[in-house]
Design an enzyme around this catalytic site. Structure first.
Site, PDB file in Angstrom:
ATOM      1  NE  ARG A   1      43.388 -32.955 -28.270  1.00 55.29           N
ATOM      2  CZ  ARG A   1      44.470 -33.710 -28.181  1.00 55.29           C
ATOM      3  NH1 ARG A   1      44.923 -34.330 -29.258  1.00 55.29           N
ATOM      4  NH2 ARG A   1      45.097 -33.854 -27.026  1.00 55.29           N
TER       5      ARG A   1
ATOM      6  NE  ARG B   1      42.459 -36.805 -37.967  1.00 57.17           N
ATOM      7  CZ  ARG B   1      43.714 -36.571 -37.589  1.00 57.17           C
ATOM      8  NH1 ARG B   1      43.970 -35.622 -36.730  1.00 57.17           N
ATOM      9  NH2 ARG B   1      44.706 -37.294 -38.082  1.00 57.17           N
TER      10      ARG B   1
ATOM     11  CD  GLU C   1      49.669 -39.433 -31.354  1.00 52.42           C
ATOM     12  OE1 GLU C   1      49.368 -39.497 -30.149  1.00 52.42           O
ATOM     13  OE2 GLU C   1      49.102 -38.669 -32.158  1.00 52.42           O
TER      14      GLU C   1
ATOM     15  CB  SER D   1      52.308 -37.196 -27.705  1.00 57.38           C
ATOM     16  OG  SER D   1      51.963 -37.479 -29.042  1.00 57.38           O
TER      17      SER D   1
ATOM     18  NE  ARG E   1      43.976 -41.247 -32.402  1.00 60.59           N
ATOM     19  CZ  ARG E   1      44.663 -40.456 -33.218  1.00 60.59           C
ATOM     20  NH1 ARG E   1      45.965 -40.593 -33.332  1.00 60.59           N
ATOM     21  NH2 ARG E   1      44.044 -39.535 -33.930  1.00 60.59           N
TER      22      ARG E   1
END
Length: 432
Positions: A258, A273, A347, A350, A388
């Site tokens: 990403r 990130r 988070e 999801s 993460r």
């Protein structure tokens, strides 16, 4: 996308979804274009009917009539040919607008502008009270010699990471544990590529709108996906599956990429990130039955919760509001693990239900018991994403001497180790 007939008949509900999901789309323009296209198609069909009828008259016509009939047929053919570009242009304009139409959120979804208005549903586990001054994950990695941010930045630029020694083994252990765990719950393991064609990103719903998040391979129609959901969603594109083959449930592991466009200045330190990471993704294809799909939603959410529980991490379950759930989602929950250094939940998973929104884009159908073809329903949820997850894992399981306690669930994947690292600080340091 949504069915065009549904959009026509439920324009109010669609307009409300556009509003609450904050989508930049003019529904009136779409409906006007739909009417114009319908009128243009009717005109073309009428002219084709007239041309066919005219052609049938030619063999029976007198010599005096035949010339005029032949000329009329030619004129009609030229008019039809002239209308083709307008017809194609209208179809493409409508298609582009349809790709932007959001799915209708479930009745239970709270209305909100962004993640600040998500709703906490419950908390599981209790954040740890340390009897020493805990370190953040960056300090833990540095003290153990498990990272080398400066060298990897020279190689790959910012938002890259490198794990060394036992930290690299820990990352692989977490991934393999999650893959084994999900296989044990009936999901079929897949090892898949992150290289995808642009149409797969359109089919999954990441395009249009997410182009700035994706890396493109120059000179090829290939891009790097940010989740295995993208390639797996297109594995059966255009196919007609037998109803008895459903549901299909996968645990797909892949690299993920990403660009993190728009995140300048956010989470630049450490492993939160990064541009490239590894991920195990849960992905389910089921019949067009909301009740059945919601059972799967609960199942894959439960899988993710069980993984966090096995890693002995406190977490909370959050329901995403309309402004934070994405255009294709009917329902979305996040799982957030506790990060001691920040004193907040972050988070990590999801969970999403998309109805037939993706399947319509992908052309994924199945034949039901009544023999009719229907678009399938799809769901997805993170299994685990590294690095993460290492942030809460390292921080929650650190010990006073700077070593890391290994949760029981991971010990078999680490050669039986119960502790990682070597002591790097004494009691004086721990109390500092």
């Amino acid at each position: 996308m949504l069915d065009l007939k549904f959009i026509r008949e439920h324009a109010g509900a669609v307009a409300r979804a556009i509003e609450v999901k904050r989508v930049n789309l003019d529904l009136d323009e779409l409906l006007r274009l739909d009417r114009d296209l319908l009128a243009l198609k009717q005109r073309v069909e009428a002219m084709q009917t007239e041309r066919n009828a005219n052609a049938k008259l030619v063999p029976r016509a007198t010599p005096e009539e035949r010339g005029a009939l032949i000329q009329k047929g030619k004129d009609l053919g030229e008019e039809l040919k002239a209308l083709e570009p307008a017809l194609r242009a209208h179809e493409e304009q409508l298609r582009q607008l349809l790709l932007r139409v959001p799915n209708i959120p479930h009745d239970t979804v709270p209305v909100g502008a962004d993640d600040s208005e998500n709703v906490e549903l419950r908390r599981e586990g209790t954040p740890r009270e340390f009897d020493f001054s805990p370190l953040d994950h960056v300090e833990l990695l540095e003290r153990q010699g498990w990272s080398d941010p400066e060298r990897v930045a020279r190689v790959s630029g910012s938002r890259s990471y490198l794990l060394k020694g036992e930290a690299a083994l820990l990352e692989m252990a977490v991934l393999m544990f999650a893959l084994d765990f999900l296989a044990g719950r009936g999901l079929t393991p897949l090892s898949t590529t992150a290289l995808v064609r642009s149409e797969t990103l359109m089919a999954s719903g990441h395009f249009p709108g997410g182009e700035d998040q994706v890396y493109k391979i120059e000179g090829d129609d290939l891009m790097l996906a940010g989740t295995a959901e993208v390639p797996v969603n297109s594995l059966y594109a255009g196919e007609q599956l037998a109803g008895e083959t459903l549901p299909l449930a996968f645990a797909a592991i892949s690299a993920a990429f990403r660009s993190e466009a728009g995140s300048a200045g956010r989470d630049v330190r450490g492993l939160i990130r990064v541009h490239e990471f590894r991920k195990v993704e849960q992905y389910v294809v089921t019949r067009a039955d909301e009740a059945e799909a919601l059972k799967w939603f609960a199942a894959i959410l439960g899988n993710a919760e069980a993984i966090l529980a096995a890693l002995e991490l406190p977490y909370r379950v959050v329901q995403n509001c309309t402004g934070d759930m994405g255009v294709g989602k009917v329902l979305m929950y996040d799982l957030e693990a506790w990060v001691p250094s920040e004193q907040k939940y972050r988070e990590t998973h999801s969970c999403s239900y998309l109805g037939d929104w993706q399947a319509r884009r992908t052309g994924l159908r199945y034949r039901g018991e009544d023999g009719k073809l229907q678009f399938a329903h799809t769901l997805n949820n993170t299994g685990i994403a590294t690095p993460r997850i290492l942030v809460p894992l390292l921080e929650n399981h650190q010990q006073a001497d700077g070593t890391i306690r290994v949760p029981a669930a991971l010990q078999a994947y680490l050669g039986g180790r119960t502790v990682l690292g070597t002591p790097v600080r004494g009691p004086a340091d721990a109390g500092a």
